[in-house]
Design an enzyme around this catalytic site. Structure first.
Site, PDB file in Angstrom:
ATOM      1  N   ASN A  63       0.790  -1.232   0.000  1.00 19.01           N
ATOM      2  CA  ASN A  63       0.000   0.000   0.000  1.00 19.01           C
ATOM      3  C   ASN A  63       0.821   1.280   0.000  1.00 19.01           C
ATOM      4  OD1 ASN A  63      -2.398  -1.334  -0.141  1.00 19.01           O
ATOM      5  ND2 ASN A  63      -2.830  -1.256   2.049  1.00 19.01           N
ATOM      6  N   GLU A 128      -3.173  -0.680  -7.709  1.00 15.22           N
ATOM      7  CA  GLU A 128      -4.507  -0.859  -7.122  1.00 15.22           C
ATOM      8  C   GLU A 128      -5.168   0.519  -7.079  1.00 15.22           C
ATOM      9  OE1 GLU A 128      -5.162  -3.150  -3.294  1.00 15.22           O
ATOM     10  OE2 GLU A 128      -5.706  -1.145  -2.586  1.00 15.22           O
ATOM     11  N   TRP A 219      -9.465  -7.604  12.586  1.00 13.99           N
ATOM     12  CA  TRP A 219      -8.760  -7.234  11.351  1.00 13.99           C
ATOM     13  C   TRP A 219      -7.249  -7.273  11.605  1.00 13.99           C
ATOM     14  CZ3 TRP A 219      -5.590  -2.841  10.745  1.00 13.99           C
ATOM     15  CH2 TRP A 219      -4.916  -2.831   9.502  1.00 13.99           C
ATOM     16  N   ARG A 250     -14.746  -2.428   6.869  1.00 14.08           N
ATOM     17  CA  ARG A 250     -14.358  -3.780   6.466  1.00 14.08           C
ATOM     18  C   ARG A 250     -15.567  -4.602   6.057  1.00 14.08           C
ATOM     19  NH1 ARG A 250     -10.253  -2.140   5.385  1.00 14.08           N
ATOM     20  NH2 ARG A 250      -8.182  -2.556   6.189  1.00 14.08           N
ATOM     21  N   ASP A 338      -7.712 -11.517  -3.574  1.00  8.79           N
ATOM     22  CA  ASP A 338      -7.510 -10.432  -2.606  1.00  8.79           C
ATOM     23  C   ASP A 338      -7.707 -10.972  -1.184  1.00  8.79           C
ATOM     24  OD1 ASP A 338      -7.169  -7.712  -1.789  1.00  8.79           O
ATOM     25  OD2 ASP A 338      -9.319  -7.610  -1.438  1.00  8.79           O
ATOM     26  N   HIS A 375      -0.869   2.488   9.475  1.00 14.93           N
ATOM     27  CA  HIS A 375      -1.981   2.509   8.500  1.00 14.93           C
ATOM     28  C   HIS A 375      -2.460   3.959   8.356  1.00 14.93           C
ATOM     29  CE1 HIS A 375      -5.638   0.968   6.464  1.00 14.93           C
ATOM     30  NE2 HIS A 375      -5.005  -0.190   6.356  1.00 14.93           N
ATOM     31  N   SER A 422       3.203  -2.052   4.894  1.00 17.08           N
ATOM     32  CA  SER A 422       4.281  -3.047   4.999  1.00 17.08           C
ATOM     33  C   SER A 422       5.600  -2.508   4.440  1.00 17.08           C
ATOM     34  CB  SER A 422       3.884  -4.340   4.271  1.00 17.08           C
ATOM     35  OG  SER A 422       3.616  -4.083   2.909  1.00 17.08           O
TER      36      SER A 422
HETATM   37  O1  SFD Z   1      -5.008  -3.514   3.049  1.00 19.11           O
HETATM   38  C1  SFD Z   1       7.498  -9.274  19.669  1.00 19.11           C
HETATM   39  N1  SFD Z   1      -1.227  -4.216   6.347  1.00 19.11           N
HETATM   40  C2  SFD Z   1      -1.044  -3.916   4.990  1.00 19.11           C
HETATM   41  N2  SFD Z   1       0.098  -3.386   4.468  1.00 19.11           N
HETATM   42  C3  SFD Z   1       0.312  -3.332   3.117  1.00 19.11           C
HETATM   43  O2  SFD Z   1       1.358  -2.874   2.652  1.00 19.11           O
HETATM   44  N3  SFD Z   1      -0.647  -3.812   2.249  1.00 19.11           N
HETATM   45  C4  SFD Z   1      -1.843  -4.331   2.678  1.00 19.11           C
HETATM   46  O3  SFD Z   1      -2.645  -4.814   1.880  1.00 19.11           O
HETATM   47  C5  SFD Z   1      -2.116  -4.251   4.111  1.00 19.11           C
HETATM   48  N4  SFD Z   1      -3.369  -4.684   4.642  1.00 19.11           N
HETATM   49  C6  SFD Z   1      -3.283  -5.448   5.819  1.00 19.11           C
HETATM   50  C7  SFD Z   1      -2.234  -5.152   6.738  1.00 19.11           C
HETATM   51  C8  SFD Z   1      -2.211  -5.859   7.961  1.00 19.11           C
HETATM   52  C9  SFD Z   1      -3.184  -6.828   8.218  1.00 19.11           C
HETATM   53  C10 SFD Z   1      -3.156  -7.554   9.543  1.00 19.11           C
HETATM   54  C11 SFD Z   1      -4.192  -7.131   7.260  1.00 19.11           C
HETATM   55  C12 SFD Z   1      -4.227  -6.446   6.064  1.00 19.11           C
HETATM   56  C13 SFD Z   1      -5.212  -8.184   7.519  1.00 19.11           C
HETATM   57  C14 SFD Z   1      -0.419  -3.481   7.342  1.00 19.11           C
HETATM   58  C15 SFD Z   1       0.988  -4.043   7.592  1.00 19.11           C
HETATM   59  O4  SFD Z   1       0.894  -5.405   7.856  1.00 19.11           O
HETATM   60  C16 SFD Z   1       1.643  -3.295   8.775  1.00 19.11           C
HETATM   61  O5  SFD Z   1       1.640  -1.930   8.463  1.00 19.11           O
HETATM   62  C17 SFD Z   1       3.082  -3.729   9.077  1.00 19.11           C
HETATM   63  O6  SFD Z   1       3.157  -5.131   9.233  1.00 19.11           O
HETATM   64  C18 SFD Z   1       3.621  -3.053  10.342  1.00 19.11           C
HETATM   65  O7  SFD Z   1       4.939  -3.497  10.586  1.00 19.11           O
HETATM   66  P1  SFD Z   1       5.566  -3.622  12.097  1.00 19.11           P
HETATM   67  O8  SFD Z   1       6.953  -4.117  11.958  1.00 19.11           O
HETATM   68  O9  SFD Z   1       5.315  -2.388  12.844  1.00 19.11           O
HETATM   69  O10 SFD Z   1       4.635  -4.758  12.814  1.00 19.11           O
HETATM   70  P2  SFD Z   1       4.571  -6.353  12.506  1.00 19.11           P
HETATM   71  O11 SFD Z   1       4.857  -6.649  11.071  1.00 19.11           O
HETATM   72  O12 SFD Z   1       3.278  -6.839  13.055  1.00 19.11           O
HETATM   73  O13 SFD Z   1       5.777  -6.964  13.376  1.00 19.11           O
HETATM   74  C19 SFD Z   1       5.809  -6.965  14.786  1.00 19.11           C
HETATM   75  C20 SFD Z   1       6.699  -8.134  15.232  1.00 19.11           C
HETATM   76  O14 SFD Z   1       7.041  -8.034  16.606  1.00 19.11           O
HETATM   77  C21 SFD Z   1       6.857  -9.287  17.253  1.00 19.11           C
HETATM   78  N5  SFD Z   1       6.625  -8.991  18.663  1.00 19.11           N
HETATM   79  N6  SFD Z   1       8.681  -9.922  19.661  1.00 19.11           N
HETATM   80  C22 SFD Z   1       9.330 -10.051  20.842  1.00 19.11           C
HETATM   81  N7  SFD Z   1       8.836  -9.564  22.031  1.00 19.11           N
HETATM   82  C23 SFD Z   1       7.643  -8.906  22.067  1.00 19.11           C
HETATM   83  N8  SFD Z   1       7.147  -8.421  23.219  1.00 19.11           N
HETATM   84  C24 SFD Z   1       6.919  -8.752  20.837  1.00 19.11           C
HETATM   85  N9  SFD Z   1       5.732  -8.176  20.530  1.00 19.11           N
HETATM   86  C25 SFD Z   1       5.582  -8.324  19.196  1.00 19.11           C
HETATM   87  C26 SFD Z   1       5.658  -9.876  16.513  1.00 19.11           C
HETATM   88  O15 SFD Z   1       5.507 -11.257  16.697  1.00 19.11           O
HETATM   89  C27 SFD Z   1       5.986  -9.487  15.077  1.00 19.11           C
HETATM   90  O16 SFD Z   1       6.843 -10.378  14.445  1.00 19.11           O
HETATM   91  S1  SFD Z   1      -4.715  -3.652   4.426  1.00 19.11           S
HETATM   92  O17 SFD Z   1      -5.850  -4.225   5.148  1.00 19.11           O
HETATM   93  O18 SFD Z   1      -4.289  -2.431   5.010  1.00 19.11           O
HETATM   94  P1  AMP Z   2      -7.743  -1.076   2.932  1.00 17.83           P
HETATM   95  O1  AMP Z   2      -7.870  -2.241   2.017  1.00 17.83           O
HETATM   96  O2  AMP Z   2      -9.053  -0.502   3.365  1.00 17.83           O
HETATM   97  O3  AMP Z   2      -6.785  -1.287   4.052  1.00 17.83           O
HETATM   98  O4  AMP Z   2      -7.095   0.057   2.052  1.00 17.83           O
HETATM   99  C1  AMP Z   2      -5.944  -0.149   1.297  1.00 17.83           C
HETATM  100  C2  AMP Z   2      -5.504   1.182   0.773  1.00 17.83           C
HETATM  101  O5  AMP Z   2      -6.521   1.778  -0.023  1.00 17.83           O
HETATM  102  C3  AMP Z   2      -5.194   2.179   1.868  1.00 17.83           C
HETATM  103  O6  AMP Z   2      -4.124   2.955   1.386  1.00 17.83           O
HETATM  104  C4  AMP Z   2      -6.483   2.976   1.972  1.00 17.83           C
HETATM  105  O7  AMP Z   2      -6.268   4.260   2.494  1.00 17.83           O
HETATM  106  C5  AMP Z   2      -6.940   3.028   0.519  1.00 17.83           C
HETATM  107  N1  AMP Z   2      -8.401   3.102   0.349  1.00 17.83           N
HETATM  108  C6  AMP Z   2      -9.317   2.192   0.751  1.00 17.83           C
HETATM  109  N2  AMP Z   2     -10.552   2.576   0.397  1.00 17.83           N
HETATM  110  C7  AMP Z   2     -10.430   3.749  -0.232  1.00 17.83           C
HETATM  111  C8  AMP Z   2     -11.355   4.674  -0.829  1.00 17.83           C
HETATM  112  N3  AMP Z   2     -12.655   4.449  -0.841  1.00 17.83           N
HETATM  113  N4  AMP Z   2     -10.841   5.785  -1.372  1.00 17.83           N
HETATM  114  C9  AMP Z   2      -9.512   6.029  -1.351  1.00 17.83           C
HETATM  115  N5  AMP Z   2      -8.612   5.218  -0.814  1.00 17.83           N
HETATM  116  C10 AMP Z   2      -9.044   4.092  -0.260  1.00 17.83           C
END
Ligand code: SFD
Ligand code: AMP
Length: 614
Positions: A63, A128, A219, A250, A338, A375, A422
């Site tokens: 993203n 996307e 989520w 969602r 997806d 996010h 990510s």
């Molecule tokens: O669309 C310890 N995310 C999405 N990012 C994208 O780029 N594209 C997407 O399509 C994304 N979508 C999405 C996303 C997340 C989820 C859950 C879904 C869908 C269903 C967001 C990214 O995943 C997120 O921004 C990054 O992963 C953040 O990275 P970071 O490094 O801040 O967190 P992490 O990856 O969760 O890693 C944390 C690690 O720490 C470990 N940990 N280890 C030791 N001791 C402790 N006390 C600890 N506590 C935690 C964890 O196990 C983990 O390995 S969409 O929906 O947005």
């Molecule tokens: P999401 O799948 O909702 O986590 O969104 C993935 C990416 O698309 C994020 O960067 C969101 O901010 C963006 N996004 C989701 N829905 C919309 C929308 N209706 N208009 C613009 N951006 C969106």
């Protein structure tokens, strides 16, 4: 190897200790190795980096990708986008820093084997949306983990870090961390010259919509346990924007993300009457938040707000009209993939409820709130910015160093820098890794030292829930309710209930006020008191106990910040009923907190938002 509190103890020395092997942590290890060729770089992870963190199950999109080499966007454009989406309040220096480096990270991902979809006509990555690209991402995490494994000197899987250690002589400098092995119960003491925390954001602070038998379904990953904040807050590190929790639109019950549907498949949402409510409610939203309503795209929180108002008006359910767009096998494939790559549960909901998305629309709903920094939200630590573009008061040391000397962060850990996702989290890990190496090189002979008596005290504290349970369970013959201890699950449910009811969860349509928040502060204090008597029946429950500690401290920070910001800045994320309007003259600022672990006091303040991009 000796013993502490009856447990085996391992001492591990590191130049750089990375806590959490998710996206931020893996990026930090990779880049630290590049700049610190001969350094000892240790990664410690509570699960197994192969499939740990928020990306455990994979993702279907990246993203954050700018498209610099194809002139699609500029880093400045990205700053404007992230700033607008957060209703004006981001650390523009940090966002800019990620934007100028993130594409190089994504190119590395492709080189390491991540399949990225291509646009057949242009040969470019398949977009996307303006900032997002599509991937075949089921194995996204194992690909990234392999790089960290090859870069680290040592990886400790299944070791949960519970506390950071401070330097014996300088209480504002980090010296390491302690934790325990979830497999064999050994105690670990890490001594490090610099520490990078990438321990991820938080689910299960608020009561999830999926309760009872569906409780693990959220989520953000259920194992995202707020350690990024729970580890930092007791050190006195300055935290910002902790009130800026995120609520996501969602697919109902499976929490399927909406981005690919809205942006790539050009799907649209209506209320139950078939009306496109966002457009219809525009004038009303404009009256509420003024110029922020004109931003394109409409900020995420305001899109939520429109949906919530519809539901409150009795016009639900809200429908995503999948049936209107899935008119080719290619689109149908994208739709299913997806979810299969990222939120398999949503595909399962379709299968289990006989929903053919080509024929029937799917319900949308707003989620419970999550606490994150990566996010469309930016809670986390206040960090020093890059030397070439951070305003003077945003810079006191090394890039991505918190207000604690030697303590760095990445991903969800770092505040003020939204829309990292990510790729941006990995990129931020790289930036933190590079400057942590510099920090260690600059230390020369001035090395931090741990305090052995503190370590002994922590060893006793960390394992105490096992003893509490062993003794306390003799007072009961059956069931789980005991007079002298609470279980981690009981504590978690209590936390979720109180945050939901008092600090703006979904059952109150995200509304709170000063009275509710003050009561939440009282109830959190009582919960913290009871956490002293938490019982853990085995090592897994001990991990749950310490995750709960991290969650409760984070919840308190959320509550204090929400109390402090006397306005409703992000309608759709939460509402202060007693301050229902956005107030730019008083609150175009970051909220900041510093916790004093010795006295239990929270010091709140405002920090300026500097606009460096016009
Ligand atoms: O669309 C310890 N995310 C999405 N990012 C994208 O780029 N594209 C997407 O399509 C994304 N979508 C999405 C996303 C997340 C989820 C859950 C879904 C869908 C269903 C967001 C990214 O995943 C997120 O921004 C990054 O992963 C953040 O990275 P970071 O490094 O801040 O967190 P992490 O990856 O969760 O890693 C944390 C690690 O720490 C470990 N940990 N280890 C030791 N001791 C402790 N006390 C600890 N506590 C935690 C964890 O196990 C983990 O390995 S969409 O929906 O947005
Ligand atoms: P999401 O799948 O909702 O986590 O969104 C993935 C990416 O698309 C994020 O960067 C969101 O901010 C963006 N996004 C989701 N829905 C919309 C929308 N209706 N208009 C613009 N951006 C969106």
């Amino acid at each position: 190897m000796g013993r502490l509190s009856g447990h085996k103890v391992h001492y591990v020395d590191a130049d750089i200790l990375v806590i959490g092997g998710g996206f931020g942590g893996c990026g930090a290890v990779y880049e630290s190795r590049y700049w610190g060729r001969d350094m000892k770089i240790v990664l410690v992870e509570k699960a197994n980096i192969e499939r740990s963190g928020a990306v455990a199950h994979g993702l279907s999109a990246i993203n954050c990708y700018i498209g610099l080499r194809t002139n699609e966007n500029s880093p400045e454009d990205f700053v404007r986008y992230a700033r607008g989406d957060l209703m004006g309040l981001v650390r523009e220096d940090l966002v800019f820093d990620i934007a100028r480096h993130v594409d190089a990270t994504v190119h590395k991902f492709e080189e390491w084997g991540l399949p990225i979809m291509k646009d057949e006509q242009t040969g470019r990555y398949l977009r996307e949306g303006r900032w997002q690209i599509m991937i075949h991402g089921e194995s996204y995490k194992p690909i990234i983990a392999e790089v960290a494994r090859k870069s680290a000197s040592l990886v400790y899987n299944r070791v949960m870090v519970t506390h950071l250690l401070m330097d014996k002589r300088r209480p504002d400098r980090v010296a390491g961390a302690v934790g325990f092995s979830v497999r064999d119960g050994a105690f670990y003491v890490f001594r490090a010259k610099a520490v990078i925390v990438g321990a991820g954001g938080a689910s299960h602070i608020y009561r999830p919509r999926s309760a009872g038998e569906g409780m693990g379904r959220t989520w953000y990953a259920p194992w995202s346990s707020a350690s990024a904040y729970g580890l930092l807050i007791p050190t006195g590190a300055k935290m910002i924007q902790m009130e800026n929790k995120i609520v996501l639109a969602r697919f109902k019950d499976g929490y399927g993300p909406v981005g690919a549907w809205f942006l790539l498949l050009k799907c649209y949402a209506t209320n139950a009457l078939g009306e496109k409510y966002e457009a219809r409610r525009f004038a009303e939203i404009k009256a509420l938040v003024g110029r922020y309503a004109d931003l394109k795209p409409m900020p995420t929180c305001l899109r939520n707000h429109a949906m919530l108002e519809e539901m409150k008006a009795g016009h639900g359910p809200i429908y995503m009209h999948t049936e209107a767009v899935l008119d080719t096998p290619e689109k149908e494939k994208i739709g299913w993939e997806d979810f299969l790559d990222m939120t398999i549960g949503q595909a399962v909901v379709w299968a289990a409820q006989n929903i053919d998305p080509r024929e029937r629309p799917s319900e949308l709903i707003t989620s419970e709130p999550y606490v994150m920094g990566s996010h469309a939200t930016c809670s986390g630590a206040w960090a020093s910015g890059p030397e070439d573009c951070a305003p003077a008061d945003y810079r006191w040391g090394y890039n991505r160093m918190t207000t604690v000397s030697g303590l760095f962060g990445a991903g969800d850990t770092i505040g003020g820098s939204a829309h990292k996702f990510s790729s941006g989290s990995f990129t931020e890990g790289r930036l933190a890794g590079k400057s942590a190496v510099q920090y260690v090189q600059d230390l020369k002979e001035d090395l931090p030292e741990i305090d052995e008596s503190e370590v002994q005290g922590l060893a006793a504290k960390v394992f105490r829930p096992l003893d509490t349970y062993r003794v306390g369970r003799n007072e009961i013959v059956a069931g789980t309710v005991a007079p002298t201890y609470i279980s981690p699950l009981q504590g978690l449910l209590r936390l979720e209930k109180l945050m939901d009811e008092y600090v703006g969860g979904y059952t109150s349509y995200y509304v709170t006020n000063e009275h509710l928040l003050n009561r939440a502060v009282e109830l959190l204090a009582l919960l913290r008191e009871d956490l002293e008597s938490i019982g853990a029946e085995d090592l897994h429950q001990l991990q749950r106990a310490w995750e709960l500690h991290h969650r409760v401290l984070t919840a308190e920070a959320v509550t204090r910040h929400t109390l402090f910001r006397q306005e409703t800045r992000w309608p759709g994320y939460y509402y202060r009923a007693d301050h229902p309007r956005l107030n730019d003259s008083a609150w175009h600022v970051f909220t900041a907190s510093e916790y004093n672990a010795r006295t239990g006091d929270w010091h709140m303040s405002k920090l300026p938002v500097h606009h460096i991009i016009s």
